[in-house]
Design a protein around this motif. Structure first.
Motif, PDB file in Angstrom:
ATOM      1  N   GLY A  68      -3.700 -85.026  11.732  1.00  0.00           N
ATOM      2  CA  GLY A  68      -3.504 -86.156  12.627  1.00  0.00           C
ATOM      3  C   GLY A  68      -2.345 -85.998  13.575  1.00  0.00           C
ATOM      4  O   GLY A  68      -2.140 -86.836  14.459  1.00  0.00           O
ATOM      5  N   ARG A 129      -7.418 -98.622  19.348  1.00  0.00           N
ATOM      6  CA  ARG A 129      -6.509 -98.174  18.294  1.00  0.00           C
ATOM      7  C   ARG A 129      -7.178 -98.165  16.921  1.00  0.00           C
ATOM      8  O   ARG A 129      -6.772 -97.416  16.030  1.00  0.00           O
ATOM      9  CB  ARG A 129      -5.253 -99.037  18.264  1.00  0.00           C
ATOM     10  CG  ARG A 129      -5.499-100.495  17.913  1.00  0.00           C
ATOM     11  CD  ARG A 129      -4.214-101.327  18.049  1.00  0.00           C
ATOM     12  NE  ARG A 129      -3.173-100.800  17.178  1.00  0.00           N
ATOM     13  CZ  ARG A 129      -1.894-100.696  17.529  1.00  0.00           C
ATOM     14  NH1 ARG A 129      -1.510-101.078  18.732  1.00  0.00           N
ATOM     15  NH2 ARG A 129      -1.008-100.223  16.683  1.00  0.00           N
ATOM     16  N   ASP A 130      -8.196 -98.991  16.717  1.00  0.00           N
ATOM     17  CA  ASP A 130      -8.849 -99.047  15.412  1.00  0.00           C
ATOM     18  C   ASP A 130     -10.111 -98.196  15.314  1.00  0.00           C
ATOM     19  O   ASP A 130     -10.689 -98.070  14.233  1.00  0.00           O
ATOM     20  CB  ASP A 130      -9.197-100.494  15.061  1.00  0.00           C
ATOM     21  CG  ASP A 130      -7.954-101.341  14.831  1.00  0.00           C
ATOM     22  OD1 ASP A 130      -6.972-100.785  14.304  1.00  0.00           O
ATOM     23  OD2 ASP A 130      -7.965-102.523  15.208  1.00  0.00           O
ATOM     24  N   GLY A 131     -10.553 -97.614  16.427  1.00  0.00           N
ATOM     25  CA  GLY A 131     -11.731 -96.764  16.349  1.00  0.00           C
ATOM     26  C   GLY A 131     -12.455 -96.645  17.678  1.00  0.00           C
ATOM     27  O   GLY A 131     -12.277 -97.468  18.585  1.00  0.00           O
ATOM     28  N   ASP A 203     -13.068 -93.737  13.036  1.00  0.00           N
ATOM     29  CA  ASP A 203     -12.125 -94.793  12.673  1.00  0.00           C
ATOM     30  C   ASP A 203     -11.375 -94.387  11.418  1.00  0.00           C
ATOM     31  O   ASP A 203     -11.378 -93.205  11.042  1.00  0.00           O
ATOM     32  CB  ASP A 203     -12.848 -96.141  12.496  1.00  0.00           C
ATOM     33  CG  ASP A 203     -14.009 -96.062  11.495  1.00  0.00           C
ATOM     34  OD1 ASP A 203     -13.981 -95.171  10.612  1.00  0.00           O
ATOM     35  OD2 ASP A 203     -14.941 -96.890  11.598  1.00  0.00           O
ATOM     36  N   ARG A 204     -10.751 -95.347  10.749  1.00  0.00           N
ATOM     37  CA  ARG A 204      -9.961 -95.036   9.558  1.00  0.00           C
ATOM     38  C   ARG A 204     -10.794 -94.403   8.447  1.00  0.00           C
ATOM     39  O   ARG A 204     -10.264 -93.727   7.573  1.00  0.00           O
ATOM     40  CB  ARG A 204      -9.302 -96.317   9.024  1.00  0.00           C
ATOM     41  CG  ARG A 204      -8.287 -96.924   9.969  1.00  0.00           C
ATOM     42  CD  ARG A 204      -7.778 -98.259   9.464  1.00  0.00           C
ATOM     43  NE  ARG A 204      -6.890 -98.891  10.429  1.00  0.00           N
ATOM     44  CZ  ARG A 204      -5.572 -98.664  10.484  1.00  0.00           C
ATOM     45  NH1 ARG A 204      -5.022 -97.864   9.601  1.00  0.00           N
ATOM     46  NH2 ARG A 204      -4.833 -99.279  11.392  1.00  0.00           N
ATOM     47  N   GLU A 205     -12.105 -94.640   8.458  1.00  0.00           N
ATOM     48  CA  GLU A 205     -12.972 -94.066   7.426  1.00  0.00           C
ATOM     49  C   GLU A 205     -13.422 -92.649   7.750  1.00  0.00           C
ATOM     50  O   GLU A 205     -14.174 -92.044   6.996  1.00  0.00           O
ATOM     51  CB  GLU A 205     -14.196 -94.969   7.223  1.00  0.00           C
ATOM     52  CG  GLU A 205     -13.840 -96.354   6.705  1.00  0.00           C
ATOM     53  CD  GLU A 205     -15.082 -97.177   6.411  1.00  0.00           C
ATOM     54  OE1 GLU A 205     -16.057 -96.600   5.864  1.00  0.00           O
ATOM     55  OE2 GLU A 205     -15.087 -98.385   6.730  1.00  0.00           O
ATOM     56  N   PHE A 226      -6.864 -89.582  10.244  1.00  0.00           N
ATOM     57  CA  PHE A 226      -6.568 -90.742  11.084  1.00  0.00           C
ATOM     58  C   PHE A 226      -5.140 -91.162  10.776  1.00  0.00           C
ATOM     59  O   PHE A 226      -4.831 -91.573   9.652  1.00  0.00           O
ATOM     60  CB  PHE A 226      -7.550 -91.863  10.768  1.00  0.00           C
ATOM     61  CG  PHE A 226      -7.555 -93.000  11.743  1.00  0.00           C
ATOM     62  CD1 PHE A 226      -8.454 -93.016  12.794  1.00  0.00           C
ATOM     63  CD2 PHE A 226      -6.669 -94.058  11.610  1.00  0.00           C
ATOM     64  CE1 PHE A 226      -8.471 -94.072  13.697  1.00  0.00           C
ATOM     65  CE2 PHE A 226      -6.679 -95.114  12.500  1.00  0.00           C
ATOM     66  CZ  PHE A 226      -7.580 -95.127  13.560  1.00  0.00           C
ATOM     67  N   LYS A 227      -4.250 -91.053  11.769  1.00  0.00           N
ATOM     68  CA  LYS A 227      -2.819 -91.279  11.536  1.00  0.00           C
ATOM     69  C   LYS A 227      -2.339 -92.456  12.375  1.00  0.00           C
ATOM     70  O   LYS A 227      -2.143 -92.320  13.591  1.00  0.00           O
ATOM     71  CB  LYS A 227      -2.038 -90.014  11.893  1.00  0.00           C
ATOM     72  CG  LYS A 227      -0.557 -90.080  11.595  1.00  0.00           C
ATOM     73  CD  LYS A 227       0.105 -88.748  11.951  1.00  0.00           C
ATOM     74  CE  LYS A 227       1.593 -88.789  11.662  1.00  0.00           C
ATOM     75  NZ  LYS A 227       2.246 -87.498  12.018  1.00  0.00           N
ATOM     76  N   PRO A 228      -2.153 -93.652  11.763  1.00  0.00           N
ATOM     77  CA  PRO A 228      -1.648 -94.806  12.518  1.00  0.00           C
ATOM     78  C   PRO A 228      -0.230 -94.565  13.013  1.00  0.00           C
ATOM     79  O   PRO A 228       0.559 -93.828  12.397  1.00  0.00           O
ATOM     80  CB  PRO A 228      -1.689 -95.948  11.500  1.00  0.00           C
ATOM     81  CG  PRO A 228      -2.622 -95.475  10.431  1.00  0.00           C
ATOM     82  CD  PRO A 228      -2.466 -93.991  10.373  1.00  0.00           C
ATOM     83  N   ALA A 233      -3.042 -94.936  17.146  1.00  0.00           N
ATOM     84  CA  ALA A 233      -3.371 -93.942  16.132  1.00  0.00           C
ATOM     85  C   ALA A 233      -3.663 -92.617  16.818  1.00  0.00           C
ATOM     86  O   ALA A 233      -4.078 -92.562  17.981  1.00  0.00           O
ATOM     87  CB  ALA A 233      -4.564 -94.389  15.301  1.00  0.00           C
ATOM     88  N   VAL A 235      -5.848 -88.949  15.988  1.00  0.00           N
ATOM     89  CA  VAL A 235      -6.958 -88.532  15.135  1.00  0.00           C
ATOM     90  C   VAL A 235      -7.240 -87.060  15.371  1.00  0.00           C
ATOM     91  O   VAL A 235      -7.198 -86.579  16.509  1.00  0.00           O
ATOM     92  CB  VAL A 235      -8.244 -89.346  15.435  1.00  0.00           C
ATOM     93  CG1 VAL A 235      -9.324 -89.053  14.404  1.00  0.00           C
ATOM     94  CG2 VAL A 235      -7.946 -90.826  15.511  1.00  0.00           C
TER      95      VAL A 235
END
Length: 497
Positions: A68, A129-131, A203-205, A226-228, A233, A235
């Motif tokens: 990430g 930012r979330d996907g 996304d985060r998944e 996935f690195k916030p 983020a 990716v």
């Protein structure tokens, strides 16, 4: 004042006035035109849509690590526009605008493609930012049209209401069957094109593939980090070649991409005009047999009657697929896809390897120490490969039944020496073309001899003649020498109705 003195002064003043220089001419009055009205200042460009994620092609990072952290990637920005000395052409009236790929987008993505698959890096912020949804596509091949075959190779669209042969109106059941055939073809074309485009959710998944009904499916072999962060983020993704869409280029030189922020659980429908074509930083050859595949595809692209659906899946580069008429060239009512193995090894002699290549057409590949030396057209059906007198012999037979009832047939031999040199046809042939009325081939198990036998009515006298042609290898001449003899005429029994 005394009158005499006043008169004297007046005379003196007049004399001085007469001797003085004339006054300078008056300057013309210049009236300046009013300044032109100032042009209204151009409005400031609108900020890019926050849902848009710019896309770019990149090289595979030298020290890639899936964590990430994008430090090894460098810039993810799309390329700059053409310099001012060579500006991009102005779109003509009516031309669609260029697809949006702003360098000042809030989020950016880059893709690097290699033989193993694709590495993807993304810097996401704002609404992304979330996907994001990521689309990856390639040029989709044309599919042959269906219709009524015309002599000479043309295909006319079906006229379901009228029988072209008689000019009479079609019965309702024939009209329904015709329309069903057209709809079947349209469905086939639509389904075929979807195989050259993939949509993923990141996304985060991790990364998942969007299926036809909009659900998400895991991708075997895919990895993601996935690195916030404070901005959003970062990716990194490793996508196997098996997860890429089908392609028609060999080597692969370009991809069609689009990326948008996730705004709903269902995949978005992004117009084709908003997808961005990217030239890869380097052509990508998927192994094995990348050089051989590129040569075969190059040959087919240069042929007037080449296939319209030649493609392969990067994760399965040993197989190729074509789309053609499934009932032969003269029945243009249906098309279907068929798969073939690109390369099959057939023989080896010293440093020389010989293999069979299939990519719509057929060739014999000659390799020396693993490197492709030549791709030789196979003039007919491959019958056998044998070794004789220190060389590899590739034997093939071809037969063509013409529309007027005559048959042409011949054997061919490709002889390949241990150093890779070859004779493309070591079979002696008769001068002129021999037209059979009916014929069949024969050959010995070890191909010490082979030939054709049958009969022909195409003789100067018009009398049917039975003929047998046999070829045998002549070591001194390094050729298969023809022996011809007459045989009784044997007609095949007529088929029962």
């Amino acid at each position: 004042m005394r009158p005499l003195l006043a008169l004297t002064l007046s005379i003196s003043a007049l004399s001085l006035a007469a001797c003085a220089p004339p006054p300078p001419p008056a300057r013309p009055v210049v009236i300046a035109p009013p300044p032109p009205p100032s042009a209204p200042s151009a409005p400031a460009p609108a900020p890019p849509d926050p849902a848009i994620v710019s896309v770019a092609a990149a090289r595979v990072p030298l020290h890639f690590k899936l964590d990430g952290d994008l430090g090894e990637w460098g810039s993810l920005l799309p390329p700059l526009r053409a310099p001012s000395k060579d500006p991009a052409p102005t779109p003509a009236p009516g031309d669609p605008p260029p697809p949006p790929n702003p360098r000042d987008a809030a989020s950016h993505l880059a893709i690097a493609v290699s033989n193993e698959g694709a590495l993807i890096a993304a810097d996401l912020s704002g609404s992304a930012r979330d996907g994001i949804w990521l689309g990856v596509g390639a040029s989709a091949p044309d599919v042959p049209p269906i219709g009524d075959y015309q002599r000479g190779g043309g295909v006319l669209d079906f006229d379901c209401e009228v029988n072209r042969g008689t000019g009479e109106a079609q019965p309702p059941e024939a009209i329904a069957a015709c329309r069903a055939l057209i709809q079947r073809h349209a469905d086939f074309v639509a389904a075929h094109r979807t195989r050259f485009q993939k949509l993923y959710r990141v996304d985060r998944e991790g990364i998942r593939a969007a299926t036809a009904d909009g659900t998400l499916a895991a991708i075997p072999g895919a990895l993601a980090a996935f690195k916030p962060g404070p901005r959003g983020a970062t990716v990194e993704i490793s996508l196997p070649a098996s997860a890429l869409p089908r392609v028609i280029e060999a080597p692969l030189v370009s991809l069609h991409l689009v990326a948008r922020a996730v705004t709903s659980p269902k995949p978005p429908v992004v117009p084709e005009a908003e997808w961005v074509w990217l030239d890869l930083t380097d052509p990508v050859s998927f192994e094995p047999w990348g050089e051989l595949r590129a040569k075969a595809f190059e040959i087919m692209q240069g042929r007037a009657f080449g296939p319209t659906g030649l493609s392969y899946q990067p994760g399965d580069p040993l197989h190729v697929e074509t789309v053609s008429y499934d009932r032969g060239l003269y029945d243009t009512s249906r098309v279907s896809g068929s798969e073939a193995t690109l390369y099959t090894k057939k023989a080896a002699l010293g440093d020389v390897e010989v293999g069979y290549v299939s990519a719509y057409s057929e060739w014999i590949a000659i390799l020396v120490k693993g490197k492709l030396v030549d791709l030789v057209d196979l003039p007919g059906r491959l019958m056998g490969i044998t070794q004789r007198d220190g060389a590899i012999h590739v034997l093939s037979y071809s037969q063509y039944d013409s529309e007027v009832g005559s048959v042409t047939a011949t054997w061919s031999a490709l002889v390949i020496s241990p150093d890779g040199r070859h004779d493309e046809d070591a079979v002696q042939h008769e001068s002129g073309m021999f037209n059979w009325t009916d014929t069949e081939e024969f050959h010995a198990k070890d191909f010490a001899s082979f030939g054709m036998r049958g009969w022909t009515a195409f003789t100067p006298s018009g009398t049917a003649e039975g003929v047998e042609m046999t070829w045998r290898w002549n070591k001194a001449l390094k050729a298969y020498v023809l022996r011809r003899q007459r045989i009784p005429v044997h007609k095949r029994p007529a088929k029962k109705p």
